[in-house]
Design an enzyme around this catalytic site. Structure first.
Site, PDB file in Angstrom:
ATOM      1  N   ASN A  65      -7.596   2.478   9.928  1.00 48.49           N
ATOM      2  CA  ASN A  65      -6.251   2.512  10.085  1.00 48.49           C
ATOM      3  C   ASN A  65      -6.464   2.387  11.882  1.00 48.49           C
ATOM      4  O   ASN A  65      -7.023   3.354  12.419  1.00 48.49           O
ATOM      5  CB  ASN A  65      -5.424   3.798   9.742  1.00 48.49           C
ATOM      6  CG  ASN A  65      -5.355   4.028   8.566  1.00 48.49           C
ATOM      7  OD1 ASN A  65      -5.559   3.003   7.520  1.00 48.49           O
ATOM      8  ND2 ASN A  65      -4.933   5.204   7.952  1.00 48.49           N
ATOM      9  N   ASN A  72      -6.643   9.270   2.710  1.00 49.19           N
ATOM     10  CA  ASN A  72      -6.425   8.714   3.918  1.00 49.19           C
ATOM     11  C   ASN A  72      -6.745   9.551   5.050  1.00 49.19           C
ATOM     12  O   ASN A  72      -6.543  10.776   5.170  1.00 49.19           O
ATOM     13  CB  ASN A  72      -4.941   8.510   3.849  1.00 49.19           C
ATOM     14  CG  ASN A  72      -4.268   7.843   5.000  1.00 49.19           C
ATOM     15  OD1 ASN A  72      -4.829   6.626   5.415  1.00 49.19           O
ATOM     16  ND2 ASN A  72      -3.666   8.364   6.165  1.00 49.19           N
ATOM     17  N   GLU A  73      -7.332   8.812   5.994  1.00 51.36           N
ATOM     18  CA  GLU A  73      -7.628   9.657   7.323  1.00 51.36           C
ATOM     19  C   GLU A  73      -8.277  10.805   7.319  1.00 51.36           C
ATOM     20  O   GLU A  73      -8.019  11.988   7.955  1.00 51.36           O
ATOM     21  CB  GLU A  73      -6.616   9.547   8.362  1.00 51.36           C
ATOM     22  CG  GLU A  73      -5.995   8.128   8.533  1.00 51.36           C
ATOM     23  CD  GLU A  73      -4.898   8.169   9.308  1.00 51.36           C
ATOM     24  OE1 GLU A  73      -4.433   9.277   9.769  1.00 51.36           O
ATOM     25  OE2 GLU A  73      -4.449   7.089   9.854  1.00 51.36           O
ATOM     26  N   TYR A 118      -5.192   1.895  15.669  1.00 56.59           N
ATOM     27  CA  TYR A 118      -4.092   1.811  16.450  1.00 56.59           C
ATOM     28  C   TYR A 118      -4.587   1.798  18.051  1.00 56.59           C
ATOM     29  O   TYR A 118      -3.864   1.124  18.684  1.00 56.59           O
ATOM     30  CB  TYR A 118      -3.286   2.978  16.041  1.00 56.59           C
ATOM     31  CG  TYR A 118      -2.452   3.219  14.872  1.00 56.59           C
ATOM     32  CD1 TYR A 118      -1.273   2.569  14.719  1.00 56.59           C
ATOM     33  CD2 TYR A 118      -3.204   3.653  13.760  1.00 56.59           C
ATOM     34  CE1 TYR A 118      -0.510   2.697  13.492  1.00 56.59           C
ATOM     35  CE2 TYR A 118      -2.369   3.514  12.657  1.00 56.59           C
ATOM     36  CZ  TYR A 118      -1.104   3.078  12.593  1.00 56.59           C
ATOM     37  OH  TYR A 118      -0.558   3.329  11.164  1.00 56.59           O
ATOM     38  N   GLU A 154      -4.011   0.118   8.076  1.00 59.45           N
ATOM     39  CA  GLU A 154      -2.698   0.266   8.979  1.00 59.45           C
ATOM     40  C   GLU A 154      -3.018  -0.229  10.184  1.00 59.45           C
ATOM     41  O   GLU A 154      -4.113   0.075  10.883  1.00 59.45           O
ATOM     42  CB  GLU A 154      -2.597   1.987   9.006  1.00 59.45           C
ATOM     43  CG  GLU A 154      -2.249   2.682   7.605  1.00 59.45           C
ATOM     44  CD  GLU A 154      -1.778   4.199   8.037  1.00 59.45           C
ATOM     45  OE1 GLU A 154      -1.547   4.528   9.167  1.00 59.45           O
ATOM     46  OE2 GLU A 154      -1.905   4.941   7.168  1.00 59.45           O
ATOM     47  N   ARG A 208       1.009  -1.229   0.068  1.00 59.84           N
ATOM     48  CA  ARG A 208      -0.081   0.159   0.031  1.00 59.84           C
ATOM     49  C   ARG A 208       0.976   1.242   0.010  1.00 59.84           C
ATOM     50  O   ARG A 208       1.772   1.413   0.894  1.00 59.84           O
ATOM     51  CB  ARG A 208      -0.752  -0.024   1.088  1.00 59.84           C
ATOM     52  CG  ARG A 208      -1.558   1.187   1.479  1.00 59.84           C
ATOM     53  CD  ARG A 208      -2.523   1.156   2.572  1.00 59.84           C
ATOM     54  NE  ARG A 208      -3.220   2.502   2.779  1.00 59.84           N
ATOM     55  CZ  ARG A 208      -3.147   3.423   3.784  1.00 59.84           C
ATOM     56  NH1 ARG A 208      -2.019   3.419   4.607  1.00 59.84           N
ATOM     57  NH2 ARG A 208      -4.139   4.342   3.838  1.00 59.84           N
ATOM     58  N   HIS A 243      -2.538  11.067   0.623  1.00 58.25           N
ATOM     59  CA  HIS A 243      -2.408  10.768   1.969  1.00 58.25           C
ATOM     60  C   HIS A 243      -1.840  11.963   2.657  1.00 58.25           C
ATOM     61  O   HIS A 243      -0.539  12.130   2.584  1.00 58.25           O
ATOM     62  CB  HIS A 243      -1.253   9.659   1.826  1.00 58.25           C
ATOM     63  CG  HIS A 243      -1.246   8.966   3.144  1.00 58.25           C
ATOM     64  ND1 HIS A 243      -1.562   7.661   3.381  1.00 58.25           N
ATOM     65  CD2 HIS A 243      -0.569   9.560   4.329  1.00 58.25           C
ATOM     66  CE1 HIS A 243      -1.187   7.354   4.577  1.00 58.25           C
ATOM     67  NE2 HIS A 243      -0.597   8.588   5.348  1.00 58.25           N
TER      68      HIS A 243
HETATM   69  O1  IFM Z   1       2.163   7.694   9.887  1.00 59.02           O
HETATM   70  C1  IFM Z   1       0.854   7.812   9.902  1.00 59.02           C
HETATM   71  C2  IFM Z   1       0.179   7.761   8.706  1.00 59.02           C
HETATM   72  O2  IFM Z   1       0.670   8.697   7.872  1.00 59.02           O
HETATM   73  C3  IFM Z   1      -1.403   7.861   8.919  1.00 59.02           C
HETATM   74  N1  IFM Z   1      -1.749   7.053   9.842  1.00 59.02           N
HETATM   75  C4  IFM Z   1      -1.017   7.011  11.489  1.00 59.02           C
HETATM   76  C5  IFM Z   1       0.526   6.645  11.098  1.00 59.02           C
HETATM   77  C6  IFM Z   1       1.046   6.745  12.113  1.00 59.02           C
HETATM   78  O3  IFM Z   1       1.096   7.732  13.098  1.00 59.02           O
END
Ligand code: IFM
Length: 512
Positions: free
Chosen positions: A330, A188-189, A332, A405, A99, A143
């Site tokens: 994504n 992205n996000e 975390y 992610e 990706r 992104h």
């Molecule tokens: O590095 C970032 C990425 O660009 C977007 N998502 C979170 C990652 C870690 O912080």
């Protein structure tokens, strides 16, 4: 005949492992499930001013010394020059897919207008190299790295003009690369980028307004995050419509969008904290998912944000509804939510003020913990990913989802410290989340792929090079940006059925 002790052993082992997945490999996942790892253009490519590339808003921000360690992505991991070596490493690792994102200002330096032939050449080369090695290309169009020229011309995401330029950019990408790209993510996000960039002012383009956010010279924290998100949603649906009408049948790829997938739990079981948690879920996930699945923002956002929240016309709403083949997440973190009745505290960020709740992990407030992250790790909570996937399954008609992610940050490593190589914690973290994903699938989640963030160390936005996520380490002090496999790279390889990064023979090549 089964003996009593054998029966006992069986019962004990079932009891101990109930609800766990033991000793998994990729073969436990449904056929066709994709395992990969990821990166993004500004975070790995480098060559920031080479071959006709012009700056993005992230170049401007980092070049002004705004990143914690004052670094920039000017060289980063130098993937622009080292992509062949990197693809070889991916192949040896056994990845099904890589990706990565396209740098819009490398391909179309002014954001609109002329295409840069060197940009075309680079992405063609990278994609071809991946295909030759049997690795699928999963591409993100935007992104975070909006061309600076569009920010200067009309204020970037804040203007409806952005929709036309984004669609034209997407058209070029689909036309030039789509015959070899398996999966496209438009953004992205956007559900955090807009908040940090337009409410807190801590990401480019650093907009915010008193008394919210940092000390910004421009912006309106009360409205701009909502406006930017609205234009991003409309750009997304326009690009998806274009892909579906003009390219998809022939190219047979998929198209979707990638959201930050925080999960939220109430700090206590009080009705107030439970309601505040739901507000966070709606403002974080629902903000984008409700329009994409149901055609409008969540009712709670309409109620709280009122006229500051833009509206969709009937046509826009129809176009948005179902405008995805998959949703990327994504994931975390899990965050604990506490109701915040005193909305009058003017120091609260505007978006947070709208939600009227504070979030914590560990003991302090989100903000405090965020700054303390420098010396501590994010606690792993694989069960939270399962809860998030269950929520998406139940509330959003069980869409196809991709974990775009998931990864482990290490703030303490330099390439010479011992755990720069022996990152057992990262391997454990990944195993926990992958097991959790398998349980979600067994519970009916429509998850289709999983990507580790990141394939290798990269320029980590806010923290520069002092935060590392890579399966491969990168020596940023070395002029050649030497890569080295960490323990987690070996672990992921063996999970993928390859006996070690060095062992996979390069004779396993597809012809292109
Ligand atoms: O590095 C970032 C990425 O660009 C977007 N998502 C979170 C990652 C870690 O912080």
């Amino acid at each position: 005949m089964v003996r009593l002790w054998q029966l006992l052993l069986l019962v004990i082992s079932v009891a101990v492992n109930y609800g766990k997945v033991v000793g998994i490999s990729r073969h436990d996942f449904p056929p066709g499930f994709i395992f990969g790892a990821g990166s993004s253009a500004y975070q790995v490519e480098g060559a920031a001013a080479e071959d006709g590339r012009k700056p993005s808003i992230w170049d401007t921000y980092a070049n002004a010394g705004k990143v914690l360690d004052k670094s920039t992505g000017e060289v980063a991991a130098d993937q622009y020059h080292k992509y062949k070596d990197d693809v070889k490493l991916m192949h040896e690792m056994g990845l099904d897919a890589y990706r990565f994102s396209i740098s819009w200002s490398r391909l179309i330096p002014d954001g609109n207008g002329a295409v840069n032939p060197k940009g075309l050449e680079y992405y063609n080369n990278l994609i071809n190299q991946l295909i030759i090695h049997g690795i699928e290309a999963h591409v993100t169009l935007n992104h975070f790295d909006l061309p600076q020229a569009l920010e200067d011309e009309y204020g970037g995401y804040l203007s409806p003009k952005f929709i036309e330029d984004f669609t034209a950019y997407a058209d070029i990408c689909f036309k030039e690369f789509g015959d070899r790209v398996r999966s496209w993510s438009t953004f992205n996000e956007p559900n955090i980028q807009t908040v940090i960039g337009y409410d807190l002012g801590a990401f480019p383009p650093e907009h915010c307004s008193y008394p919210f956010g940092l000390n910004c010279s421009k912006g309106n924290s009360s409205t701009e995050a909502y406006t930017a998100a609205h234009n991003i949603l409309l750009s997304h649906s326009a690009a998806v419509q274009l892909y579906r009408e003009k390219y998809q049948e022939k190219q047979k790829g998929h198209v979707g969008i990638t959201l930050l997938g925080f999960w939220f739990e109430p700090l206590t079981q009080s009705p107030e904290d439970i309601a505040a948690t739901q507000r966070w879920i709606d403002f974080h996930h629902g903000w984008f998912l409700d329009p994409l699945v149901y055609g409008d923002y969540p009712a709670i956002m309409r109620k709280i944000v009122g006229s500051r929240l833009p509206s969709f016309t009937e046509g826009e709403s129809k176009k948005l509804k179902g405008s995805f083949d998959f949703i990327g997440f994504n994931h975390y973190l899990v965050l604990y939510v506490q109701d915040m009745p005193a909305v009058s505290d003017k120091k609260q960020k505007d978006y947070v003020r709208d939600i009227s709740a504070t979030i914590t992990f560990g003991n302090g407030s989100f903000g405090e913990d965020f700054s303390r992250l420098k010396s501590s790790q994010m606690p792993a909570a694989p069960w939270a990913m399962q809860r998030m996937l269950e929520y998406i399954k139940v509330h959003y008609k069980n869409p196809a989802v991709v974990i775009h992610e998931n990864g482990y940050v290490d703030f303490s490593t330099s390439s010479t410290s011992p755990n720069a190589h022996d990152d057992a914690e990262r391997a454990d973290y990944l195993r926990g989340y992958i097991e959790s994903l398998l349980l979600s699938i067994r519970n009916g989640s429509n998850a289709r792929a999983y990507f580790v963030w990141s394939f290798m160390d990269c320029f980590e936005l806010m923290f520069g090079y002092s935060a590392r996520y890579g399966l491969y380490g990168v020596d940023f002090h070395d002029k050649d940006r030497k890569r080295y496999p960490r323990l987690s790279a070996h672990w992921y390889s063996s999970f993928l059925g390859v006996s070690g990064p060095e062992r996979r023979s390069s004779s396993y090549l597809y012809s292109y």
